[in-house]
Design a protein around this motif. Structure first.
Motif, mmCIF file in Angstrom:
data_model
loop_
_atom_site.group_PDB
_atom_site.id
_atom_site.type_symbol
_atom_site.label_atom_id
_atom_site.label_comp_id
_atom_site.label_asym_id
_atom_site.label_seq_id
_atom_site.Cartn_x
_atom_site.Cartn_y
_atom_site.Cartn_z
ATOM 1 N N THR A 80 -1.778 -51.200 36.278
ATOM 2 C CA THR A 80 -1.698 -52.327 37.206
ATOM 3 C C THR A 80 -0.319 -52.338 37.831
ATOM 4 O OG1 THR A 80 -3.260 -53.614 35.882
ATOM 5 C CG2 THR A 80 -1.922 -54.819 37.467
ATOM 6 N N LEU A 94 -5.056 -52.375 41.060
ATOM 7 C CA LEU A 94 -5.698 -52.105 39.781
ATOM 8 C C LEU A 94 -6.258 -50.692 39.745
ATOM 9 C CD1 LEU A 94 -7.885 -55.352 39.672
ATOM 10 C CD2 LEU A 94 -5.504 -55.107 38.935
ATOM 11 N N ASP A 96 -7.453 -49.733 36.202
ATOM 12 C CA ASP A 96 -8.204 -49.837 34.946
ATOM 13 C C ASP A 96 -9.651 -50.212 35.288
ATOM 14 O OD1 ASP A 96 -9.428 -50.700 32.544
ATOM 15 O OD2 ASP A 96 -7.504 -51.325 31.708
ATOM 16 N N ARG A 98 -11.970 -51.513 33.654
ATOM 17 C CA ARG A 98 -12.359 -52.840 33.147
ATOM 18 C C ARG A 98 -11.933 -53.935 34.120
ATOM 19 N NH1 ARG A 98 -9.177 -53.606 27.992
ATOM 20 N NH2 ARG A 98 -7.610 -52.693 29.405
ATOM 21 N N CYS A 99 -10.722 -53.786 34.669
ATOM 22 C CA CYS A 99 -10.203 -54.806 35.586
ATOM 23 C C CYS A 99 -10.932 -54.772 36.925
ATOM 24 C CB CYS A 99 -8.703 -54.597 35.789
ATOM 25 S SG CYS A 99 -7.730 -54.825 34.291
ATOM 26 N N HIS A 102 -14.227 -56.325 36.459
ATOM 27 C CA HIS A 102 -14.081 -57.769 36.279
ATOM 28 C C HIS A 102 -13.999 -58.472 37.633
ATOM 29 C CE1 HIS A 102 -12.627 -61.555 34.470
ATOM 30 N NE2 HIS A 102 -11.787 -61.592 35.497
ATOM 31 N N VAL A 103 -13.187 -57.917 38.544
ATOM 32 C CA VAL A 103 -13.003 -58.524 39.860
ATOM 33 C C VAL A 103 -14.289 -58.458 40.683
ATOM 34 C CG1 VAL A 103 -11.802 -58.250 42.076
ATOM 35 C CG2 VAL A 103 -10.513 -58.151 39.929
ATOM 36 N N LEU A 391 -7.077 -60.954 33.848
ATOM 37 C CA LEU A 391 -7.843 -59.714 33.823
ATOM 38 C C LEU A 391 -7.960 -59.178 32.402
ATOM 39 C CD1 LEU A 391 -6.371 -57.902 36.968
ATOM 40 C CD2 LEU A 391 -8.309 -59.466 36.815
ATOM 41 N N PRO A 392 -8.896 -58.278 32.141
ATOM 42 C CA PRO A 392 -9.077 -57.738 30.792
ATOM 43 C C PRO A 392 -7.836 -57.081 30.196
ATOM 44 C CG PRO A 392 -10.993 -57.232 32.128
ATOM 45 C CD PRO A 392 -9.985 -57.842 33.051
ATOM 46 N N ASP A 393 -6.903 -56.582 31.039
ATOM 47 C CA ASP A 393 -5.685 -55.974 30.498
ATOM 48 C C ASP A 393 -4.574 -56.999 30.293
ATOM 49 O OD1 ASP A 393 -4.886 -56.531 33.074
ATOM 50 O OD2 ASP A 393 -4.133 -54.511 33.504
ATOM 51 N N THR A 395 -3.348 -59.109 32.646
ATOM 52 C CA THR A 395 -2.651 -59.447 33.894
ATOM 53 C C THR A 395 -3.074 -60.826 34.390
ATOM 54 O OG1 THR A 395 -2.479 -57.124 34.553
ATOM 55 C CG2 THR A 395 -2.253 -58.768 36.287
ATOM 56 N N TRP A 405 -7.792 -52.344 44.754
ATOM 57 C CA TRP A 405 -8.084 -51.192 43.895
ATOM 58 C C TRP A 405 -8.236 -49.969 44.781
ATOM 59 C CZ3 TRP A 405 -11.181 -54.987 45.429
ATOM 60 C CH2 TRP A 405 -12.404 -54.678 46.005
#
Length: 506
Positions: A80, A94, A96, A98-99, A102-103, A391-393, A395, A405
């Motif tokens: 990130t 982003l 990752d 996962r992130c 998520h978005v 976010l999952p990480d 952030t 992204w």
């Protein structure tokens, strides 16, 4: 004493200079490591930035290599990365999966196109599906999803692709092979896909491939898209367009030509509403209703069809160009793909049989998906946060942040694709002979979540029809000495085109 002398002997100029220095010094102290007026965010990771202007000098200097700059930033700084630039909103980028997921999927309702996107897109895209949010987007999505079905793919779309390619083979590729002349494959693909998608959308044959001269709609359409892309890359686009428009044509001039073409077709269609031969997208949208159950008006029809053409035309042309670029550099991949084509495809196949055959070609799909891993047709994208989020990480996203992204950078990162990320390997998509399903966050080439591309199957179908029919008959080789690289745009065009030599297969 004259006015000039009076001004010279007054302390006003000195006061102005001192005041300016004080303001500048204050701003410098407040924003020593970021763009002016950008909030300090020590919780976010980012590279060193200039005082007051942030990363603007780097963005200007490296704009032609922006996607590679993003890749290097992710490699150096982590998954990130945040940056600021004068006159631009803060960007939180982003990589990752996962992130990204998520978005685009997990917290979908919190992330929209945002004011920057809407302002840049409104003139050409209008309120079509790709520029809409909320209820306006939902009814368009529902209507379009009913149109993009298997029957239409098989009966209408494949037939148009096959017809257009048959003309190109006879009148362009065969001629180039006989004369041993180079052709600009990239340019030809743009004409092919514009012809195809305008026929699919409006039921009109532009004949861009057939006619050597300029076609007003095609010229205006391309110019308007180019200007729309530039708007996303410059905070000063309104001033730039005003100056450019004073000396020549501007966005309004190009959009006027595009609108006239669309409105003329719509008017003609309304005059003959019951003609059974109309099977294009326009005829289907004319039978649809908006969120209030009201039939679509002319502006809604214009926006709906043009958005479909814009989404499919450039992206497919570019994907085809990058596909044959990759094939020219990977002879073993070409040989394996050709082996599958010989097994499944005959040149005299009817459209519906070709559609069925291509559906079963696993390696061809794997090849195309691997091309899009390296050369995604939409190399970067962004969303606007309506509210705070985590976010999952870990952030922290704040209301008003722009979250971006980069599928281009993601596709090259080892932390996303493993130690062999730099290798072009279609087999990574195959498990026991079947296509492997990647997560949408890892491979967002067709977006993800509720807004995943409705035309994914259509774009894949057209690309594979073209790849199969052209590769079966020809071997294309790059003309030496070319600089094959991308141009900075909303999509991923080749900056200098791609010249190839054409050789018939024995």
């Amino acid at each position: 004493m004259s006015l000039k002398a009076n001004l010279t002997h007054t302390p006003y100029l000195g006061y102005i200079g001192a005041g300016s220095a004080l303001v500048f010094g204050t701003l410098l102290a407040m924003y020593p490591d970021r763009a002016v007026f950008a909030e300090s965010r020590p919780d976010l990771t980012g590279g060193r930035e200039w005082p007051l202007v942030g990363n603007l000098p780097m963005l200007i200097q490296m704009r032609d290599k922006a996607h590679d700059v993003a890749y290097e930033a992710f490699k150096e700084l982590g998954s990130t990365v945040s940056f600021t630039a004068f006159m631009f909103p803060r960007q939180i980028m982003l990589s990752d999966p996962r992130c990204v997921e998520h978005v685009l999927k997990g917290n979908f309702e919190n992330y929209v196109k945002g004011p920057t996107f809407h302002a840049a897109m409104d003139d050409l895209f209008g309120h079509g599906i790709f520029n809409a949010d909320g209820k306006e987007w939902k009814w368009q999505r529902k209507t379009a999803s009913q149109i993009f079905n298997v029957k239409n793919f098989r009966d209408l779309f494949t037939e148009i692709f096959v017809d257009e390619i048959a003309y190109m083979k006879q009148n362009i590729f065969d001629v180039a092979a006989d004369r041993q002349e180079a052709i600009d494959f990239h340019s030809i693909m743009f004409k092919f896909t514009l012809d195809s998608f305008v026929r699919i959308g409006f039921g009109v044959d532009l004949e861009c491939v057939k006619k050597p001269g300029k076609i007003p709609f095609a010229e205006a359409f391309d110019a308007a898209q180019t200007m729309t892309a530039r708007r996303m890359l410059s905070p000063f686009w309104k001033a730039e367009e005003a100056v450019a428009g004073f000396f020549g044509k501007g966005m309004k001039d190009y959009v006027k030509v595009v609108d006239k073409f669309a409105n003329d077709v719509i008017a003609q269609r309304r005059a003959h509403p019951n003609k059974a031969e109309f099977t294009d997208l326009l005829s289907r949208f004319m039978q649809a209703s908006d969120e209030n159950g009201v039939p679509l008006n002319d502006r809604q029809l214009r926006d709906a069809i043009l958005n479909m053409i814009i989404a499919g035309r450039d992206t497919t042309a570019q994907a085809l160009s990058w596909s044959f670029y990759v094939l020219s550099n990977h002879p073993k991949v070409e040989a394996k793909l050709l082996e599958e084509i010989e097994q499944y495809v005959r040149e005299d196949m009817q459209a519906d049989d070709l559609y069925t055959a291509i559906k079963d070609m696993k390696y061809a799909h794997a090849f195309f998906y691997e091309v899009l891993r390296f050369y995604p047709s939409v190399p970067t994208n962004q969303k606007y946060a309506l509210g705070d989020d985590i976010l999952p990480d870990g952030t922290h996203i704040k209301k008003g942040d722009y979250v971006a992204w980069s599928p281009y950078a993601q596709g090259r990162l080892e932390r996303v694709w493993g130690p062999d990320a730099a290798e072009f390997k279609p087999d990574r998509w195959l498990v026991d002979g079947d296509l492997k399903k990647m997560s949408q966050g890892q491979w967002p080439s067709f977006h993800a979540g509720p807004r995943v591309c409705l035309g994914q199957n259509l774009a894949t179908l057209e690309a594979l029809v073209a790849i199969c029919l052209l590769l079966k008959r020809y071997h294309l080789s790059l003309v030496p000495g070319q600089d094959i690289t991308y141009a900075l745009s909303l999509t991923l065009p080749m900056k200098n085109g791609m010249k190839v030599m054409v050789e018939r297969r024995q």
